[in-house]
Scaffold this motif. Structure first.
Motif, PDB file in Angstrom:
ATOM      1  N   MET A   1     -48.741  19.299   6.822  1.00 56.56           N
ATOM      2  CA  MET A   1     -47.797  18.474   7.531  1.00 56.56           C
ATOM      3  C   MET A   1     -46.468  18.094   6.362  1.00 56.56           C
ATOM      4  N   THR A   2     -45.356  18.516   6.956  1.00 57.84           N
ATOM      5  CA  THR A   2     -44.031  18.398   6.088  1.00 57.84           C
ATOM      6  C   THR A   2     -43.398  16.869   6.621  1.00 57.84           C
ATOM      7  N   LYS A   3     -42.805  16.453   5.424  1.00 61.66           N
ATOM      8  CA  LYS A   3     -42.160  15.167   5.329  1.00 61.66           C
ATOM      9  C   LYS A   3     -40.606  15.735   5.808  1.00 61.66           C
ATOM     10  N   SER A   4     -40.160  14.801   6.606  1.00 62.67           N
ATOM     11  CA  SER A   4     -38.478  15.082   7.014  1.00 62.67           C
ATOM     12  C   SER A   4     -37.771  14.475   5.872  1.00 62.67           C
ATOM     13  N   SER A   5     -37.001  15.061   5.320  1.00 64.75           N
ATOM     14  CA  SER A   5     -36.227  14.728   4.139  1.00 64.75           C
ATOM     15  C   SER A   5     -34.927  13.703   4.543  1.00 64.75           C
ATOM     16  N   SER A   6     -34.449  12.783   3.726  1.00 62.58           N
ATOM     17  CA  SER A   6     -33.565  11.941   4.283  1.00 62.58           C
ATOM     18  C   SER A   6     -32.427  12.153   3.317  1.00 62.58           C
ATOM     19  N   GLN A   7     -31.111  11.985   3.725  1.00 66.19           N
ATOM     20  CA  GLN A   7     -30.088  12.217   2.874  1.00 66.19           C
ATOM     21  C   GLN A   7     -29.223  10.823   3.562  1.00 66.19           C
ATOM     22  N   PHE A   8     -27.737  10.892   2.983  1.00 67.23           N
ATOM     23  CA  PHE A   8     -27.121   9.765   3.314  1.00 67.23           C
ATOM     24  C   PHE A   8     -25.677   9.965   3.929  1.00 67.23           C
ATOM     25  N   ILE A   9     -25.346   9.253   4.854  1.00 74.36           N
ATOM     26  CA  ILE A   9     -23.768   9.342   5.280  1.00 74.36           C
ATOM     27  C   ILE A   9     -23.125   8.262   4.529  1.00 74.36           C
ATOM     28  N   ILE A  10     -22.296   8.636   3.494  1.00 75.62           N
ATOM     29  CA  ILE A  10     -21.485   7.535   3.000  1.00 75.62           C
ATOM     30  C   ILE A  10     -20.000   7.642   3.206  1.00 75.62           C
ATOM     31  N   LEU A  11     -19.831   6.308   3.963  1.00 74.96           N
ATOM     32  CA  LEU A  11     -18.460   6.251   4.469  1.00 74.96           C
ATOM     33  C   LEU A  11     -17.639   5.043   3.885  1.00 74.96           C
ATOM     34  N   ARG A  12     -16.381   5.649   3.345  1.00 72.73           N
ATOM     35  CA  ARG A  12     -15.443   4.844   2.834  1.00 72.73           C
ATOM     36  C   ARG A  12     -14.277   4.484   3.646  1.00 72.73           C
ATOM     37  N   ARG A  13     -14.022   3.037   3.631  1.00 75.50           N
ATOM     38  CA  ARG A  13     -12.667   2.577   4.402  1.00 75.50           C
ATOM     39  C   ARG A  13     -11.669   2.422   3.280  1.00 75.50           C
ATOM     40  N   VAL A  14     -10.462   3.203   3.810  1.00 77.77           N
ATOM     41  CA  VAL A  14      -9.560   3.005   3.015  1.00 77.77           C
ATOM     42  C   VAL A  14      -8.811   1.486   3.150  1.00 77.77           C
ATOM     43  N   HIS A  15      -8.456   1.162   2.027  1.00 79.09           N
ATOM     44  CA  HIS A  15      -7.820  -0.342   1.643  1.00 79.09           C
ATOM     45  C   HIS A  15      -6.327  -0.246   2.357  1.00 79.09           C
ATOM     46  N   ASN A  48     -31.532  11.328   8.699  1.00 77.09           N
ATOM     47  CA  ASN A  48     -32.525  12.225   8.678  1.00 77.09           C
ATOM     48  C   ASN A  48     -31.561  13.663   8.691  1.00 77.09           C
ATOM     49  N   SER A  49     -32.254  14.587   8.454  1.00 78.40           N
ATOM     50  CA  SER A  49     -31.347  15.840   8.387  1.00 78.40           C
ATOM     51  C   SER A  49     -31.055  16.448   9.898  1.00 78.40           C
ATOM     52  N   GLY A  50     -30.162  16.832  10.163  1.00 78.19           N
ATOM     53  CA  GLY A  50     -29.495  17.418  11.332  1.00 78.19           C
ATOM     54  C   GLY A  50     -28.187  16.813  11.662  1.00 78.19           C
ATOM     55  N   ILE A  51     -27.913  17.154  12.820  1.00 77.73           N
ATOM     56  CA  ILE A  51     -26.424  16.773  13.456  1.00 77.73           C
ATOM     57  C   ILE A  51     -26.720  15.310  13.792  1.00 77.73           C
ATOM     58  N   GLN A  52     -25.530  14.751  13.203  1.00 75.83           N
ATOM     59  CA  GLN A  52     -25.499  13.247  13.623  1.00 75.83           C
ATOM     60  C   GLN A  52     -23.981  12.765  14.127  1.00 75.83           C
ATOM     61  N   ASN A  53     -24.061  12.225  15.304  1.00 76.31           N
ATOM     62  CA  ASN A  53     -22.685  11.683  15.825  1.00 76.31           C
ATOM     63  C   ASN A  53     -22.257  10.286  15.486  1.00 76.31           C
ATOM     64  N   VAL A  54     -21.140  10.201  14.656  1.00 77.73           N
ATOM     65  CA  VAL A  54     -20.735   9.192  13.995  1.00 77.73           C
ATOM     66  C   VAL A  54     -19.246   8.783  14.840  1.00 77.73           C
ATOM     67  N   GLN A  55     -19.157   7.264  14.915  1.00 73.97           N
ATOM     68  CA  GLN A  55     -18.044   6.767  15.507  1.00 73.97           C
ATOM     69  C   GLN A  55     -17.991   5.425  15.253  1.00 73.97           C
ATOM     70  N   LEU A  56     -16.644   4.662  15.233  1.00 74.08           N
ATOM     71  CA  LEU A  56     -16.406   3.502  14.926  1.00 74.08           C
ATOM     72  C   LEU A  56     -15.822   2.803  15.972  1.00 74.08           C
ATOM     73  N   LEU A  69     -23.088  17.718  10.230  1.00 79.97           N
ATOM     74  CA  LEU A  69     -24.321  18.334   9.997  1.00 79.97           C
ATOM     75  C   LEU A  69     -24.835  17.826   8.678  1.00 79.97           C
ATOM     76  N   VAL A  70     -25.827  17.194   8.600  1.00 82.36           N
ATOM     77  CA  VAL A  70     -26.534  16.636   7.307  1.00 82.36           C
ATOM     78  C   VAL A  70     -27.718  17.683   7.104  1.00 82.36           C
ATOM     79  N   LYS A  71     -27.387  18.280   5.923  1.00 79.79           N
ATOM     80  CA  LYS A  71     -28.484  19.191   5.580  1.00 79.79           C
ATOM     81  C   LYS A  71     -28.547  19.470   3.987  1.00 79.79           C
TER      82      LYS A  71
END
Length: 99
Positions: A1-15, A48-56, A69-71
């Motif tokens: 059994m494999t673990k799904s690895s996690s990464q981060f989306i790091i979002l910075r809002r311009v001042h 999680n890894s994979g394609i992520q749709n990001v919107q504000l 793509l988070v990989k």
């Protein structure tokens, strides 16, 4: 059994000193709200890894929808006000990958 690895989306809002300084942007990943980001802040979102749709979203306005793509590494994004005021249908907010 494999673990799904996690990464981060790091979002910075311009001042921004003038436009929308008191407004929080709602952050959506795959059409689900995952947080809010204020003027000048950075938000770290575990995904999680994979394609992520990001919107504000804020009030009645939305940013462009960005597919990332988070990989095997974190993804760094930047957001802010596009510099003008557009009502109903324009992209008042922007979202892009940081270099």
């Amino acid at each position: 059994m494999t673990k799904s690895s996690s990464q981060f989306i790091i979002l910075r809002r311009v001042h921004n000193k003038l436009l929308d300084v008191l407004v929080s942007y709602k952050v959506y990943i795959n059409h689900k709200q995952v947080g809010k980001i204020r003027n000048g802040e950075e938000l770290k979102i575990k995904v999680n890894s994979g394609i992520q749709n990001v919107q504000l979203k804020v009030v009645l306005e939305t940013s462009n929808e960005l597919k990332v793509l988070v990989k095997n590494k974190n993804v760094y994004l930047e957001c802010g006000n596009s510099g003008g005021i557009k009502f109903f249908g324009g992209n008042w907010l922007y979202l892009k990958e940081r270099a």
